[in-house]
Design a protein around this motif. Structure first.
Motif, PDB file in Angstrom:
ATOM      1  N   PRO A  78       8.698  28.607  -3.469  1.00  0.00           N
ATOM      2  CA  PRO A  78       9.450  28.819  -4.708  1.00  0.00           C
ATOM      3  C   PRO A  78       8.941  28.054  -5.922  1.00  0.00           C
ATOM      4  N   ALA A  79       8.118  27.032  -5.728  1.00  0.00           N
ATOM      5  CA  ALA A  79       7.589  26.268  -6.862  1.00  0.00           C
ATOM      6  C   ALA A  79       6.217  25.725  -6.480  1.00  0.00           C
ATOM      7  N   PRO A  80       5.338  25.566  -7.455  1.00  0.00           N
ATOM      8  CA  PRO A  80       3.985  25.102  -7.147  1.00  0.00           C
ATOM      9  C   PRO A  80       3.910  23.614  -6.807  1.00  0.00           C
TER      10      PRO A  80
ATOM     11  N   ARG B  86       9.984  19.344  -0.315  1.00  0.00           N
ATOM     12  CA  ARG B  86      10.458  19.115  -1.686  1.00  0.00           C
ATOM     13  C   ARG B  86       9.522  18.171  -2.419  1.00  0.00           C
ATOM     14  N   ARG B  87       9.346  18.466  -3.701  1.00  0.00           N
ATOM     15  CA  ARG B  87       8.606  17.553  -4.589  1.00  0.00           C
ATOM     16  C   ARG B  87       9.408  16.294  -4.792  1.00  0.00           C
ATOM     17  N   GLN B  88       8.755  15.284  -5.368  1.00  0.00           N
ATOM     18  CA  GLN B  88       9.414  14.006  -5.634  1.00  0.00           C
ATOM     19  C   GLN B  88      10.627  14.156  -6.560  1.00  0.00           C
ATOM     20  N   ASP B  89      10.692  15.222  -7.346  1.00  0.00           N
ATOM     21  CA  ASP B  89      11.847  15.435  -8.234  1.00  0.00           C
ATOM     22  C   ASP B  89      12.964  16.232  -7.548  1.00  0.00           C
ATOM     23  N   GLY B  90      12.795  16.560  -6.267  1.00  0.00           N
ATOM     24  CA  GLY B  90      13.810  17.284  -5.506  1.00  0.00           C
ATOM     25  C   GLY B  90      13.633  18.789  -5.472  1.00  0.00           C
TER      26      GLY B  90
ATOM     27  N   VAL C 218       7.852  15.780   0.335  1.00  0.00           N
ATOM     28  CA  VAL C 218       8.602  15.316   1.500  1.00  0.00           C
ATOM     29  C   VAL C 218       8.890  16.549   2.347  1.00  0.00           C
ATOM     30  N   PHE C 219       8.564  16.472   3.644  1.00  0.00           N
ATOM     31  CA  PHE C 219       8.680  17.608   4.558  1.00  0.00           C
ATOM     32  C   PHE C 219       9.851  17.391   5.523  1.00  0.00           C
ATOM     33  N   PHE C 220      10.548  18.502   5.830  1.00  0.00           N
ATOM     34  CA  PHE C 220      11.750  18.455   6.664  1.00  0.00           C
ATOM     35  C   PHE C 220      11.738  19.533   7.730  1.00  0.00           C
TER      36      PHE C 220
END
Length: 153
Positions: free
Chosen positions: A95-97, A132-136, A105-107
């Motif tokens: 959904p985002a580059p 998720r990127r560092q900004d969430g 961060v991987f889950f």
């Protein structure tokens, strides 16, 4: 059996410019992954990591986070195949580059787990995985069904 208590962090990875270029040259040589000028002119406005790079990074972290338990015999399923055998990915989305210097961060989250009906000692899992990127901002999501050694607890 139902799922876990929510997403479990399996690791973090910082995507560097050099790492983005190396992966893309070998496996996804689209201009916005391998050429900074072309990437700047693209709808991304700059160099971005291949989505396949993010999936492969998830896989590496998932395997490392689920290493075999110490003290098991060398022919134990958890030693031979700590994360088991995948049946395939579903609902794969980017959904985002991911850009150079982004720390991702991987889950993983177990949605369902049940004993295999044909392989004693194995469990069938249905997972939702994400990053998720560092900004969430979510940059990756997919579901995975796989068979893995039953927990040894």
């Amino acid at each position: 059996m139902t799922g876990s208590e929510g997403p479990l962090e399996i690791g973090r990875f910082t995507f560097t410019r050099d790492e983005i270029l190396r992966f893309a040259r070998d496996f996804d040589p689209q201009p916005f992954h391998v050429d900074e000028a072309a990437a700047a002119a693209s709808h991304f406005g700059g160099l971005v990591a291949s989505g396949w790079h993010t999936v492969c990074t998830w896989m590496g972290l998932f395997v490392r986070a689920n290493g075999a338990a110490a003290g098991l015999p060398p022919d134990h399923p958890a030693v031979l195949s700590p994360v088991g055998v995948g049946f395939g990915l579903e609902v794969l989305k980017w959904p985002a580059p991911v850009r150079a210097d982004d720390t991702i961060v991987f889950f993983t989250e177990v949605l369902e787990a049940r004993p295999s009906g044909t392989r004693p000692g194995w469990t069938i899992y249905h997972r939702r995985n994400s990053a998720r990127r560092q900004d969430g901002t979510e940059v990756l999501s997919f579901e995975l069904r796989h068979m893995a050694p039953a927990p040894t607890s």
